[in-house]
Design a protein around this motif. Structure first.
Motif, PDB file in Angstrom:
ATOM      1  N   TYR A 314     -44.286 -52.010  22.488  1.00 44.88           N
ATOM      2  CA  TYR A 314     -43.222 -51.498  21.623  1.00 44.88           C
ATOM      3  C   TYR A 314     -43.722 -50.447  20.632  1.00 44.88           C
ATOM      4  N   LEU A 315     -44.902 -50.660  20.067  1.00 45.92           N
ATOM      5  CA  LEU A 315     -45.436 -49.674  19.129  1.00 45.92           C
ATOM      6  C   LEU A 315     -45.666 -48.333  19.831  1.00 45.92           C
ATOM      7  N   THR A 316     -46.129 -48.389  21.080  1.00 47.29           N
ATOM      8  CA  THR A 316     -46.364 -47.154  21.841  1.00 47.29           C
ATOM      9  C   THR A 316     -45.061 -46.433  22.137  1.00 47.29           C
ATOM     10  N   SER A 317     -44.083 -47.149  22.688  1.00 51.65           N
ATOM     11  CA  SER A 317     -42.816 -46.511  23.062  1.00 51.65           C
ATOM     12  C   SER A 317     -42.043 -46.037  21.836  1.00 51.65           C
ATOM     13  N   GLU A 318     -42.104 -46.799  20.738  1.00 46.80           N
ATOM     14  CA  GLU A 318     -41.410 -46.392  19.516  1.00 46.80           C
ATOM     15  C   GLU A 318     -42.049 -45.136  18.915  1.00 46.80           C
ATOM     16  N   ALA A 319     -43.360 -45.051  18.975  1.00 44.48           N
ATOM     17  CA  ALA A 319     -44.059 -43.877  18.434  1.00 44.48           C
ATOM     18  C   ALA A 319     -43.707 -42.611  19.203  1.00 44.48           C
ATOM     19  N   MET A 320     -43.445 -42.745  20.505  1.00 42.56           N
ATOM     20  CA  MET A 320     -43.252 -41.568  21.362  1.00 42.56           C
ATOM     21  C   MET A 320     -41.796 -41.155  21.519  1.00 42.56           C
ATOM     22  N   LYS A 321     -40.872 -41.831  20.870  1.00 41.68           N
ATOM     23  CA  LYS A 321     -39.444 -41.604  21.105  1.00 41.68           C
ATOM     24  C   LYS A 321     -38.972 -40.200  20.754  1.00 41.68           C
ATOM     25  N   GLU A 322     -39.497 -39.605  19.720  1.00 40.86           N
ATOM     26  CA  GLU A 322     -39.020 -38.300  19.268  1.00 40.86           C
ATOM     27  C   GLU A 322     -39.921 -37.151  19.718  1.00 40.86           C
ATOM     28  N   VAL A 323     -40.815 -37.415  20.679  1.00 36.39           N
ATOM     29  CA  VAL A 323     -41.811 -36.418  21.087  1.00 36.39           C
ATOM     30  C   VAL A 323     -41.308 -35.598  22.277  1.00 36.39           C
ATOM     31  N   PRO A 324     -41.271 -34.260  22.169  1.00 39.77           N
ATOM     32  CA  PRO A 324     -40.904 -33.413  23.314  1.00 39.77           C
ATOM     33  C   PRO A 324     -41.924 -33.544  24.435  1.00 39.77           C
ATOM     34  N   GLN A 325     -41.524 -33.268  25.662  1.00 40.51           N
ATOM     35  CA  GLN A 325     -42.371 -33.448  26.832  1.00 40.51           C
ATOM     36  C   GLN A 325     -43.671 -32.653  26.729  1.00 40.51           C
ATOM     37  N   TYR A 326     -43.593 -31.409  26.253  1.00 38.39           N
ATOM     38  CA  TYR A 326     -44.786 -30.558  26.249  1.00 38.39           C
ATOM     39  C   TYR A 326     -45.819 -30.985  25.196  1.00 38.39           C
ATOM     40  N   GLN A 327     -45.428 -31.905  24.293  1.00 41.66           N
ATOM     41  CA  GLN A 327     -46.355 -32.397  23.278  1.00 41.66           C
ATOM     42  C   GLN A 327     -46.747 -33.862  23.497  1.00 41.66           C
TER      43      GLN A 327
END
Length: 400
Positions: A314-327
């Motif tokens: 959950y910490l991993t998926s929550e951290a990545m939620k607002e990240v664009p694909q190229y980043q």
């Protein structure tokens, strides 16, 4: 579609071999180093060195992976270094050898970014949590296999044999990694300046969940992966019991990772599971350091398994939620570099506290940090929900 499925299976096998190579010796690393008269302070340094190289390398690896748009080379380098590290342990079975090897193992784990990003690239945006939980599940299966093997063979064959198995696993995985194919839609972003990739590191959501992961990974590395095994040994547990306790921990981690990808778990979501598991880990730290019952401490290993399976997912998926694909790789590199700080400094502090006062005080400090993680996540989701409601009220008032 068949080619995609075959590539997913291939990567799962490589991931299992990678983490087997990284962890097959772990249940007996502390007892082995203590047996050869390495101090608790030095043991903490050896364990912490695994995270230091990750702190330094994970963000650069992420930026580089984003800029070239390819992950195969990093996957190959990672598993090759995992094997090389254990080769060093075989030829230098002392504190210096383990220190060098743990730094090399940390370099290997720095490439975990590419394993995760490449694998989740097979899943849609809506299924990223499922993809993340799946790859962490395979990660835990590899570690579980390593713990089973070490439990069966450590007393009979010794530490050197476990390290030989680790080196062989890395070699086999490296050969298999030659068959990985890059995603067809991946693009080389060489024209994008590094500063644009690094801009994602200012994302508040990414920073917040990276700090929570720092606490989670630091506690895990300081307890289950190191000093809890020593506590069991000091209480008189046999090598078999120590190994079985690690196996129980990993079985819990595997089952918890599978649970984290289920629809039932998703109904309650991270706002329930993140603070709940942090709270359970604080209980674990307090009980393990105060009880003198081997069977109870043995059963308590289920709790950090939930941390590895549910909390980490959950910490991993929550951290990545607002990240664009190229980043994505840069963000994952930042996330993992931050939590690697916890993997480095927490064991060192616990080792120093154990040497100067007692292991109990070190575990009490970890319990307080876990409570902080639980409280911070509750406050975050409360404010997050409040902000969503305020935004909806603004939208409704504008429409009226």
């Amino acid at each position: 579609m068949k080619k995609i499925i075959n590539q997913k299976i291939l990567l799962r096998i490589i991931v299992a071999l990678f983490w087997f190579a990284q962890y097959v010796y772990i249940p007996f690393q502390n007892p082995y180093l203590s047996m050869i008269n390495v101090s608790a302070n030095m043991i903490g340094t050896i364990i912490g060195s695994y995270g230091i190289s990750q702190c330094l390398l994970r963000l650069p690896v992420g930026v580089l992976a984003d800029s070239i748009g390819k992950h195969k080379c990093f996957i190959l380098i990672g598993i090759a270094f995992a094997g090389l590290a254990s080769f060093i342990r075989v030829i230098m079975p002392n504190s210096e050898g383990f220190l060098i090897a743990n730094i090399l193992s940390g370099i290997a784990s720095s490439t975990w970014i590419s394993y995760m990003i490449h694998y989740t690239g097979y899943f849609s945006y809506d299924d990223q949590q499922k993809g993340t939980s799946n790859i962490i599940l395979v990660n835990n299966i590899g570690i579980l296999a390593g713990f089973i093997v070490s439990t069966l063979f450590y007393d009979k064959l010794g530490m050197k044999a476990l390290c030989v198995m680790s080196a062989a696993s890395g070699m086999i995985g490296a050969v298999l990694a030659l068959n990985i194919k890059e995603h067809q839609n991946q693009k080389i972003n060489s024209n994008v300046p590094f500063s644009k990739y690094l801009l994602i590191c200012t994302n508040k959501r990414l920073i917040f969940f990276s700090i929570l992961a720092l606490i989670q990974q630091g506690i895990q590395m300081s307890t289950t992966m190191s000093f809890t095994t020593q506590i069991l040994k000091d209480l008189g547990a046999t090598s078999l019991i120590v190994g079985l306790s690690s196996i129980l921990y990993m079985i819990s981690a595997v089952l918890s990772a599978g649970f984290a990808s289920s629809k039932f778990c998703a109904k309650s979501g991270p706002k329930l599971w993140i603070p709940s598991v942090f709270s359970l880990i604080s209980v674990y730290c307090i009980l393990v350091s105060t009880l003198d019952s081997i069977p109870v401490i043995f059963l308590l290993q289920i709790l950090p398994g939930m941390s590895t399976g549910i909390l980490c997912s959950y910490l991993t998926s929550e951290a990545m939620k607002e990240v664009p694909q190229y980043q994505k790789s840069t963000a994952m590199g930042f996330f993992q570099a931050i939590y690697a700080i916890g993997m480095s400094i927490f064991p060192m502090f616990v080792g120093k506290i154990a040497s100067s006062t007692s292991i109990k005080n070190g575990y009490f400090l970890l319990a307080l940090l876990s409570i902080f993680g639980a409280a911070a996540s509750v406050i975050y989701y409360k404010n997050f929900n409040t902000n969503i409601l305020n935004q909806n009220d603004c939208i409704e008032s504008n429409e009226s």
